[in-house]
Motif scaffolding. Structure first.
Motif, PDB file in Angstrom:
ATOM      1  N   GLY A  43       0.776  -1.232   0.000  1.00 48.00           N
ATOM      2  CA  GLY A  43       0.000   0.000   0.000  1.00 48.00           C
ATOM      3  C   GLY A  43       0.807   1.282   0.000  1.00 48.00           C
ATOM      4  N   ALA A  44       2.107   1.202  -0.226  1.00 51.77           N
ATOM      5  CA  ALA A  44       2.934   2.411  -0.241  1.00 51.77           C
ATOM      6  C   ALA A  44       2.747   3.191  -1.537  1.00 51.77           C
ATOM      7  N   HIS A  45       2.931   4.490  -1.434  1.00 53.23           N
ATOM      8  CA  HIS A  45       2.996   5.353  -2.613  1.00 53.23           C
ATOM      9  C   HIS A  45       4.351   5.118  -3.268  1.00 53.23           C
ATOM     10  N   THR A  46       4.384   4.976  -4.595  1.00 59.31           N
ATOM     11  CA  THR A  46       5.646   4.762  -5.299  1.00 59.31           C
ATOM     12  C   THR A  46       5.893   5.882  -6.299  1.00 59.31           C
ATOM     13  N   LEU A  47       7.102   6.419  -6.239  1.00 60.30           N
ATOM     14  CA  LEU A  47       7.553   7.455  -7.165  1.00 60.30           C
ATOM     15  C   LEU A  47       8.754   6.910  -7.908  1.00 60.30           C
ATOM     16  N   GLY A  48       8.655   6.815  -9.214  1.00 59.55           N
ATOM     17  CA  GLY A  48       9.769   6.379 -10.047  1.00 59.55           C
ATOM     18  C   GLY A  48      10.315   7.543 -10.849  1.00 59.55           C
ATOM     19  N   VAL A  49      11.632   7.586 -10.975  1.00 54.52           N
ATOM     20  CA  VAL A  49      12.297   8.631 -11.758  1.00 54.52           C
ATOM     21  C   VAL A  49      13.194   7.916 -12.765  1.00 54.52           C
ATOM     22  N   ILE A  50      12.928   8.110 -14.044  1.00 58.47           N
ATOM     23  CA  ILE A  50      13.618   7.331 -15.074  1.00 58.47           C
ATOM     24  C   ILE A  50      13.962   8.230 -16.272  1.00 58.47           C
ATOM     25  N   PRO A  51      15.147   8.041 -16.845  1.00 57.72           N
ATOM     26  CA  PRO A  51      15.484   8.817 -18.040  1.00 57.72           C
ATOM     27  C   PRO A  51      14.748   8.278 -19.272  1.00 57.72           C
ATOM     28  N   GLN A  52      14.517   9.156 -20.216  1.00 61.25           N
ATOM     29  CA  GLN A  52      13.798   8.778 -21.443  1.00 61.25           C
ATOM     30  C   GLN A  52      14.461   7.600 -22.147  1.00 61.25           C
ATOM     31  N   SER A  53      15.776   7.527 -22.113  1.00 61.65           N
ATOM     32  CA  SER A  53      16.472   6.428 -22.796  1.00 61.65           C
ATOM     33  C   SER A  53      16.040   5.062 -22.263  1.00 61.65           C
ATOM     34  N   LEU A  54      15.746   4.963 -20.968  1.00 58.90           N
ATOM     35  CA  LEU A  54      15.284   3.690 -20.407  1.00 58.90           C
ATOM     36  C   LEU A  54      13.799   3.465 -20.678  1.00 58.90           C
ATOM     37  N   VAL A  55      13.033   4.537 -20.764  1.00 61.44           N
ATOM     38  CA  VAL A  55      11.628   4.409 -21.172  1.00 61.44           C
ATOM     39  C   VAL A  55      11.579   3.826 -22.579  1.00 61.44           C
ATOM     40  N   ASP A  56      12.487   4.307 -23.441  1.00 65.88           N
ATOM     41  CA  ASP A  56      12.541   3.827 -24.822  1.00 65.88           C
ATOM     42  C   ASP A  56      12.863   2.337 -24.906  1.00 65.88           C
ATOM     43  N   LEU A  57      13.546   1.804 -23.893  1.00 69.42           N
ATOM     44  CA  LEU A  57      13.863   0.369 -23.842  1.00 69.42           C
ATOM     45  C   LEU A  57      12.725  -0.452 -23.232  1.00 69.42           C
TER      46      LEU A  57
END
Length: 180
Positions: A57-71
């Protein structure tokens, strides 16, 4: 309640025990009412810690660079997913959005993140707790090497004292909560 950033491996070819450790970390973090800040990935230990946190039930915040989103490795199930232009921006945002840092076993990326928050702490750019979880002596060689650097005066002994080394997730969260 604190926003706790967890650094860990994103490899999905590691032993199951490390994935279990990460999932346990997420669940324990949630049970104690904390928010998870992560590198925004959905694979390896990073994915397991986020899944464990959400299960609890925790709130999750992810921070990711676009290059990894593209993968296609982004944690799209995160409550909040911030996409950055590059890794440097990602690390700065993770530092800004976190109240404390816990480092689990990992590789070069994990060490890069640990050393970033550790270096910025030694420069007094933040005073946030930094805890290294060292199960089974995973980081023993690193810590011995760093102690040798301090003996040779390349690292101030006080800098080494800025990181709390523990053997378990429970001890890591206890350490964070004692100062956060």
């Amino acid at each position: 309640m604190a926003a706790i950033c967890v650094f860990c491996a994103s490899s999905n070819t590691i032993e199951q025990r490390w994935l279990d450790l990460a999932a346990d970390t997420g669940r324990e973090l949630a049970a104690r009412g904390h928010t998870l800040v992560s590198g925004g990935g959905c694979v390896g230990m990073m994915g397991a810690v986020a899944d464990g946190a959400r299960q609890g039930g925790a709130h999750t915040l992810g921070v990711i660079p676009q290059s990894l989103v593209d993968l296609e490795v982004a944690d799209t199930a995160a409550d909040e997913l911030i996409v950055t232009a590059d890794m440097g921006t990602r690390k700065n945002l993770m530092i800004d959005r976190s109240d404390a840092f816990i480092t689990l076993p990992g590789g070069l990326g994990t060490l890069d993140e640990l050393f970033e928050v550790w270096t910025t702490a030694t420069l007094d750019l933040h005073r946030k707790p930094i805890v290294l979880v060292d199960p089974d002596g995973f980081y023993a060689g690193l810590m011995t090497w760093l102690a040798g650097l301090a003996d040779a005066k390349f690292v101030r002994r006080a800098a080494l004292d800025q990181v709390v080394v523990v053997n378990s997730v429970t001890a890591a969260l206890d350490a964070v909560e004692a100062v956060a």
